[in-house]
Design a protein around this motif. Structure first.
Motif, PDB file in Angstrom:
ATOM      1  N   PHE A   1       0.812  -1.216   0.000  1.00 41.60           N
ATOM      2  CA  PHE A   1       0.000   0.000   0.000  1.00 41.60           C
ATOM      3  C   PHE A   1       0.850   1.273   0.000  1.00 41.60           C
ATOM      4  O   PHE A   1       0.306   2.366  -0.177  1.00 41.60           O
ATOM      5  N   ALA A   2       2.165   1.134   0.197  1.00 38.30           N
ATOM      6  CA  ALA A   2       3.035   2.308   0.132  1.00 38.30           C
ATOM      7  C   ALA A   2       2.930   2.988  -1.224  1.00 38.30           C
ATOM      8  O   ALA A   2       3.035   4.219  -1.328  1.00 38.30           O
ATOM      9  N   GLY A   3       2.722   2.193  -2.277  1.00 34.13           N
ATOM     10  CA  GLY A   3       2.556   2.791  -3.599  1.00 34.13           C
ATOM     11  C   GLY A   3       1.347   3.703  -3.656  1.00 34.13           C
ATOM     12  O   GLY A   3       1.361   4.751  -4.326  1.00 34.13           O
ATOM     13  N   LEU A   4       0.291   3.336  -2.950  1.00 37.88           N
ATOM     14  CA  LEU A   4      -0.922   4.152  -2.915  1.00 37.88           C
ATOM     15  C   LEU A   4      -0.648   5.486  -2.218  1.00 37.88           C
ATOM     16  O   LEU A   4      -1.130   6.538  -2.651  1.00 37.88           O
ATOM     17  N   THR A   5       0.135   5.451  -1.144  1.00 43.62           N
ATOM     18  CA  THR A   5       0.461   6.697  -0.444  1.00 43.62           C
ATOM     19  C   THR A   5       1.354   7.585  -1.306  1.00 43.62           C
ATOM     20  O   THR A   5       1.169   8.803  -1.365  1.00 43.62           O
ATOM     21  N   LEU A   6       2.332   6.985  -1.988  1.00 44.23           N
ATOM     22  CA  LEU A   6       3.215   7.771  -2.856  1.00 44.23           C
ATOM     23  C   LEU A   6       2.451   8.363  -4.032  1.00 44.23           C
ATOM     24  O   LEU A   6       2.816   9.428  -4.544  1.00 44.23           O
ATOM     25  N   ALA A   7       1.396   7.679  -4.469  1.00 43.35           N
ATOM     26  CA  ALA A   7       0.569   8.234  -5.543  1.00 43.35           C
ATOM     27  C   ALA A   7      -0.051   9.559  -5.109  1.00 43.35           C
ATOM     28  O   ALA A   7      -0.182  10.493  -5.912  1.00 43.35           O
TER      29      ALA A   7
ATOM     30  N   VAL B   1       4.086   8.090   6.484  1.00 41.58           N
ATOM     31  CA  VAL B   1       4.566   7.731   7.826  1.00 41.58           C
ATOM     32  C   VAL B   1       3.554   6.838   8.536  1.00 41.58           C
ATOM     33  O   VAL B   1       3.909   5.827   9.156  1.00 41.58           O
ATOM     34  N   GLY B   2       2.282   7.186   8.441  1.00 43.56           N
ATOM     35  CA  GLY B   2       1.248   6.390   9.091  1.00 43.56           C
ATOM     36  C   GLY B   2       1.169   4.980   8.540  1.00 43.56           C
ATOM     37  O   GLY B   2       0.972   4.019   9.291  1.00 43.56           O
ATOM     38  N   ASN B   3       1.347   4.834   7.237  1.00 45.26           N
ATOM     39  CA  ASN B   3       1.327   3.518   6.611  1.00 45.26           C
ATOM     40  C   ASN B   3       2.402   2.606   7.184  1.00 45.26           C
ATOM     41  O   ASN B   3       2.159   1.444   7.497  1.00 45.26           O
TER      42      ASN B   3
ATOM     43  N   VAL C   1      -2.769   9.210  11.099  1.00 45.81           N
ATOM     44  CA  VAL C   1      -3.640   8.272  11.825  1.00 45.81           C
ATOM     45  C   VAL C   1      -4.594   7.568  10.861  1.00 45.81           C
ATOM     46  O   VAL C   1      -4.840   6.363  10.977  1.00 45.81           O
ATOM     47  N   GLY C   2      -5.108   8.324   9.872  1.00 48.47           N
ATOM     48  CA  GLY C   2      -6.060   7.730   8.940  1.00 48.47           C
ATOM     49  C   GLY C   2      -5.458   6.587   8.152  1.00 48.47           C
ATOM     50  O   GLY C   2      -6.049   5.509   8.060  1.00 48.47           O
ATOM     51  N   PHE C   3      -4.269   6.779   7.580  1.00 49.34           N
ATOM     52  CA  PHE C   3      -3.701   5.729   6.745  1.00 49.34           C
ATOM     53  C   PHE C   3      -2.978   4.672   7.562  1.00 49.34           C
ATOM     54  O   PHE C   3      -2.706   3.577   7.052  1.00 49.34           O
ATOM     55  N   ALA C   4      -2.676   4.947   8.815  1.00 54.76           N
ATOM     56  CA  ALA C   4      -2.113   3.903   9.679  1.00 54.76           C
ATOM     57  C   ALA C   4      -3.106   2.774   9.909  1.00 54.76           C
ATOM     58  O   ALA C   4      -2.718   1.670  10.287  1.00 54.76           O
ATOM     59  N   THR C   5      -4.380   3.034   9.647  1.00 53.45           N
ATOM     60  CA  THR C   5      -5.400   1.996   9.859  1.00 53.45           C
ATOM     61  C   THR C   5      -5.484   1.001   8.700  1.00 53.45           C
ATOM     62  O   THR C   5      -6.093  -0.067   8.854  1.00 53.45           O
ATOM     63  N   VAL C   6      -4.894   1.309   7.531  1.00 51.11           N
ATOM     64  CA  VAL C   6      -5.128   0.493   6.336  1.00 51.11           C
ATOM     65  C   VAL C   6      -4.669  -0.946   6.529  1.00 51.11           C
ATOM     66  O   VAL C   6      -5.441  -1.896   6.360  1.00 51.11           O
ATOM     67  N   ALA C   7      -3.384  -1.134   6.855  1.00 52.73           N
ATOM     68  CA  ALA C   7      -2.869  -2.503   7.026  1.00 52.73           C
ATOM     69  C   ALA C   7      -3.570  -3.237   8.175  1.00 52.73           C
ATOM     70  O   ALA C   7      -3.939  -4.406   8.018  1.00 52.73           O
ATOM     71  N   PRO C   8      -3.781  -2.602   9.342  1.00 54.99           N
ATOM     72  CA  PRO C   8      -4.516  -3.312  10.407  1.00 54.99           C
ATOM     73  C   PRO C   8      -5.937  -3.703  10.011  1.00 54.99           C
ATOM     74  O   PRO C   8      -6.392  -4.803  10.350  1.00 54.99           O
ATOM     75  N   LEU C   9      -6.646  -2.828   9.299  1.00 55.74           N
ATOM     76  CA  LEU C   9      -8.004  -3.171   8.869  1.00 55.74           C
ATOM     77  C   LEU C   9      -7.986  -4.354   7.905  1.00 55.74           C
ATOM     78  O   LEU C   9      -8.833  -5.258   7.994  1.00 55.74           O
ATOM     79  N   GLN C  10      -7.020  -4.356   6.991  1.00 56.33           N
ATOM     80  CA  GLN C  10      -6.926  -5.463   6.035  1.00 56.33           C
ATOM     81  C   GLN C  10      -6.543  -6.756   6.745  1.00 56.33           C
ATOM     82  O   GLN C  10      -7.090  -7.821   6.462  1.00 56.33           O
ATOM     83  N   LEU C  11      -5.609  -6.669   7.684  1.00 56.51           N
ATOM     84  CA  LEU C  11      -5.163  -7.856   8.401  1.00 56.51           C
ATOM     85  C   LEU C  11      -6.265  -8.399   9.300  1.00 56.51           C
ATOM     86  O   LEU C  11      -6.393  -9.616   9.475  1.00 56.51           O
TER      87      LEU C  11
END
Length: 393
Positions: free
Chosen positions: A145-151, A262-264, A313-323
């Motif tokens: 998902f880092a690619g999504l943040t860099l986009a 950073v959040g990711n 904080v918003g994007f820090a949730t992406v990986a935990p939500l998916q996991l």
């Protein structure tokens, strides 16, 4: 010998994650690029701004359709082959968008490109987790998902600049090139894993509709509906409420993007240590951050800080939500993962619509309060589902 083998495996997994991240970069660029090119597209195709905005809505809805309808058709294929096919669909959609002679053709191109979105992230998240040790799964998903943040941080500003200088079609040519490079990289460096044997499709869908999985998917939709429902209307808030000049807005969006990156990373690493605590902490913080942004929105410096924290904080949730979804649907990971990706986009659509109604009725700060309410709903969903699981035990 063992150390050499481990290093070789780590190198292959890093290369595979880089290819997945490049694909997610291209997909993220396609999803968000129209935010910077809406006016040129509307002028060139002779449509209203609201009609041009429907190109964004059409994409989001096509993501949901592709995730639910297309992904199951690819389950019998080796994951790498499925990813290559999906990236081929992405290239075809953006190529059509670059050539589009009218509004309808551009909408068709956007829809075709969007159909790959849910399947790519759904299958890609599972592949990323399978390429590393179990205790690094969330970090691997975050890497993809880092690619999504860099986009958001680099791709959208660059794509907007290209579109302004050479026309909006040039941006879609650039995105098509990114897709071709990602396709070759996926075909070359992603390991050839065997097709998953997760049982009959009916049983997989039954697992996805189980209560804990549905609660997790609803949590994803509520959280990201809140985040992007507020963020979509951030530009008029920054200029008309906070008092920033229009020239400062891109730099403020860069701050938001830095927070995303950073959040990711933080969210992925923390979830690998303790998923439940990480997710509970982030979902508790999000409505507080949004409420804070609403309260300080008339002051420049606090607004800039709150915007950065929202991205973090918003994007820090992406990986935990998916996991979390994958942990509850261990025997149907691809279907569950793709459905959760659809929930991200469905939540975005709901959040943007709710924020628009709030803005029309209550002013420029109202979408932020609406986002805070949606995130508070996510917090309540997490509390109820956690208590319910404890009671069943």
């Amino acid at each position: 010998m063992l150390l050499t083998t481990r290093r070789s495996a780590d190198h292959r997994s890093r290369a595979g994650l880089a290819a997945l991240s490049l694909g997610s970069f291209g997909i993220g660029l396609t999803e968000f690029i129209l935010a910077g090119l809406l006016s040129p597209v509307a002028r060139d195709l002779d449509v209203s701004l609201s009609a041009a905005g429907q190109l964004v809505t059409g994409y989001a809805l096509a993501v949901v359709v592709g995730a639910v309808a297309l992904t199951p058709l690819l389950l019998h294929r080796p994951p790498r082959n499925a990813l290559v096919l999906l990236m081929g669909l992405f290239v075809a959609g953006n190529l059509l968008s670059a050539f589009a002679p009218d509004y309808s053709s551009l909408m068709v191109g956007r829809v075709i490109a969007a159909l790959c979105h849910g399947g790519f992230f759904g299958i890609g998240a599972v592949v990323a987790g399978d390429m590393v040790r179990p205790d690094r799964r969330a970090g691997a998903i975050a890497g993809m998902f880092a690619g999504l943040t860099l986009a958001n941080v680099l791709g959208v500003p660059l794509g907007t600049l290209v579109g302004q200088q050479y026309g909006w079609r040039a941006t879609f040519w650039l995105i098509t090139l990114v897709g071709v490079i990602a396709l070759v990289a996926l075909r070359t460096v992603v390991p050839r894993l065997p097709p998953r044997n997760d049982g009959p499709l009916r049983s997989q869908f039954a697992m996805v509709t189980a209560r804990p999985v549905l609660a997790s998917i609803a949590l994803t939709a509520a959280v990201f509906g809140g985040v992007f429902g507020a963020f979509t209307y951030i530009e008029p808030l920054l200029t008309s409420v906070s008092g920033f000049d229009e020239a400062a807005v891109p730099w403020l969006l860069v701050l938001f993007g830095v927070g995303l990156v950073v959040g990711n990373v933080i969210g992925g690493r923390a979830a690998d240590r303790n998923l439940a605590v990480t997710l509970a902490t982030l979902v508790t913080l999000l409505p507080l951050v949004l409420a804070g942004l609403a309260l300080v929105s008339s002051h420049r410096v606090p607004t800039a800080i709150a915007l950065t924290l929202l991205g973090l904080v918003g994007f820090a949730t992406v990986a935990p939500l998916q996991l979390r979804v994958l942990s509850y649907a261990a025997r149907a990971p691809i279907i569950a993962s793709a459905t959760n990706i659809a929930a991200f986009n469905l939540g975005n659509t709901i959040g943007v619509a709710a924020g628009g109604y709030a803005l029309a009725g209550f002013g420029l700060v109202a979408p932020v309060w609406t986002g805070a309410c949606l995130c508070l709903l996510g917090f309540l969903l997490l509390v109820v589902s956690t208590l319910s699981r404890k009671a069943r035990r």
